[in-house]
Design an enzyme around this catalytic site. Structure first.
Site, PDB file in Angstrom:
ATOM      1  N   CYS A   1       0.817  -1.034  -0.162  1.00  0.00           N
ATOM      2  CA  CYS A   1       0.152   0.028  -0.024  1.00  0.00           C
ATOM      3  C   CYS A   1       0.660   1.190   0.007  1.00  0.00           C
ATOM      4  O   CYS A   1       1.941   1.247   0.673  1.00  0.00           O
ATOM      5  CB  CYS A   1      -1.092   0.109   1.279  1.00  0.00           C
ATOM      6  SG  CYS A   1      -2.149   1.440   1.264  1.00  0.00           S
TER       7      CYS A   1
ATOM      8  N   ASP B   1       0.307   3.744   1.564  1.00  0.00           N
ATOM      9  CA  ASP B   1       0.406   4.413   3.312  1.00  0.00           C
ATOM     10  C   ASP B   1       1.802   4.668   3.625  1.00  0.00           C
ATOM     11  O   ASP B   1       2.571   3.802   3.570  1.00  0.00           O
ATOM     12  CB  ASP B   1      -0.177   3.470   4.006  1.00  0.00           C
ATOM     13  CG  ASP B   1      -0.702   4.161   5.375  1.00  0.00           C
ATOM     14  OD1 ASP B   1       0.206   4.515   6.011  1.00  0.00           O
ATOM     15  OD2 ASP B   1      -2.090   4.053   5.638  1.00  0.00           O
TER      16      ASP B   1
ATOM     17  N   ARG C   1       2.892   4.623   6.358  1.00  0.00           N
ATOM     18  CA  ARG C   1       3.442   4.211   7.550  1.00  0.00           C
ATOM     19  C   ARG C   1       4.045   2.912   7.426  1.00  0.00           C
ATOM     20  O   ARG C   1       4.432   2.218   8.235  1.00  0.00           O
ATOM     21  CB  ARG C   1       2.277   4.096   8.490  1.00  0.00           C
ATOM     22  CG  ARG C   1       1.736   5.720   8.900  1.00  0.00           C
ATOM     23  CD  ARG C   1       0.445   5.384   9.799  1.00  0.00           C
ATOM     24  NE  ARG C   1      -0.763   4.871   8.607  1.00  0.00           N
ATOM     25  CZ  ARG C   1      -1.938   4.672   9.139  1.00  0.00           C
ATOM     26  NH1 ARG C   1      -2.289   4.997  10.301  1.00  0.00           N
ATOM     27  NH2 ARG C   1      -2.883   4.445   8.214  1.00  0.00           N
TER      28      ARG C   1
ATOM     29  N   HIS D   1      -2.227  -3.840   4.877  1.00  0.00           N
ATOM     30  CA  HIS D   1      -1.979  -3.710   6.455  1.00  0.00           C
ATOM     31  C   HIS D   1      -3.176  -3.380   6.992  1.00  0.00           C
ATOM     32  O   HIS D   1      -4.168  -2.810   6.409  1.00  0.00           O
ATOM     33  CB  HIS D   1      -1.358  -2.416   6.530  1.00  0.00           C
ATOM     34  CG  HIS D   1      -1.546  -1.072   5.981  1.00  0.00           C
ATOM     35  ND1 HIS D   1      -2.118  -0.154   6.528  1.00  0.00           N
ATOM     36  CD2 HIS D   1      -1.693  -0.618   4.711  1.00  0.00           C
ATOM     37  CE1 HIS D   1      -2.752   0.823   5.849  1.00  0.00           C
ATOM     38  NE2 HIS D   1      -2.208   0.309   4.635  1.00  0.00           N
TER      39      HIS D   1
ATOM     40  N   CYS E   1      -6.091  -0.002   6.918  1.00  0.00           N
ATOM     41  CA  CYS E   1      -5.997   0.403   5.631  1.00  0.00           C
ATOM     42  C   CYS E   1      -7.177   1.432   5.315  1.00  0.00           C
ATOM     43  O   CYS E   1      -8.435   1.016   5.290  1.00  0.00           O
ATOM     44  CB  CYS E   1      -5.717  -0.514   4.478  1.00  0.00           C
ATOM     45  SG  CYS E   1      -5.289  -0.115   2.781  1.00  0.00           S
TER      46      CYS E   1
END
Ligand code: CO
Length: 214
Positions: free
Chosen positions: A44, A46, A48, A100, A103
């Site tokens: 992803c 993302d 993080r 994750h 998400c």
């Protein structure tokens, strides 16, 4: 006028180069000569979930593709090109699809709202929900459904990797790469290996999507 945060990252870069050269003076020279990563990581976008960091790998060890929701869509020329290059030219040993918990893409996909351009992209996750609707709706609460949807999405994206002609042909000829499904937990930093039955999935996909004769 560049902001302080912006100037800081360029300074970070110079610091990192200095530290790296101190540890290994030939580091950049070696990497500049070529790459031979063992892993293709599809994850992803993302902020993080940075691939190299969570895997504890240095530059040169992992070929990376990231998008919203860690999706492998067969009309996405970007993802398909990454897979083909990594498998046929870099000969990676392992392909990892990493989702994750928490998400935002999975949350947005299950909201009854119009997300504009993103709406069509997230339709891939709504399809995953539809394929597994009975299992998901039998779960006790929203959080359990969200977590399971993340896992099932990874599972389906692994199947999409296995369906590619690059994966099928390379595996038949050389016996690798294998495909793995992971979920990263933002709350403790740990990777959960979903232990996807790669061989069984590959055989199932092969019956339906085999690219070669017979
Ligand atoms: Co995400």
């Amino acid at each position: 006028m560049p902001t302080d945060e912006y100037r800081q990252v360029l300074q970070n870069n110079r610091d990192w180069v200095a530290r790296t050269m101190e540890e290994d003076p030939s580091f950049f020279e070696t990497l500049a000569a070529g790459q031979s990563p063992d892993f293709l990581y599809i994850g992803c976008a993302d902020s993080r979930v940075p691939a190299n960091t969570i895997m504890g790998l240095r530059p040169g060890s992992v070929f990376v593709h990231r998008n919203v929701g860690n999706l492998v869509v067969n009309t996405d020329a970007n993802a398909q090109a990454v897979i083909q290059y990594a498998v046929e030219h870099l000969h990676v040993r392992h392909v990892i699809v990493c989702g994750h918990y928490g998400c935002g893409a999975a949350h947005a996909a299950t909201e009854h709202a119009d997300h504009g351009l993103l709406h069509g992209w997230l339709g891939e996750i709504r399809d995953v929900y539809r394929f597994h609707q009975d299992e998901l709706e039998a779960l006790p609460d929203e959080e359990a459904r969200h977590r399971r949807l993340i896992e099932l999405n990874v599972w389906e994206q692994c199947a999409n990797v296995i369906k590619t002609s690059a994966l099928q042909r390379h595996y038949e000829e050389f016996g690798f790469p294998s495909v793995h499904g992971w979920v990263y937990d933002l709350s403790d930093g740990l990777i959960k290996d979903l232990a996807i039955p790669f061989e069984a999935l590959r055989e199932e996909v092969q019956r339906l999507h085999h690219v070669g004769p017979g």
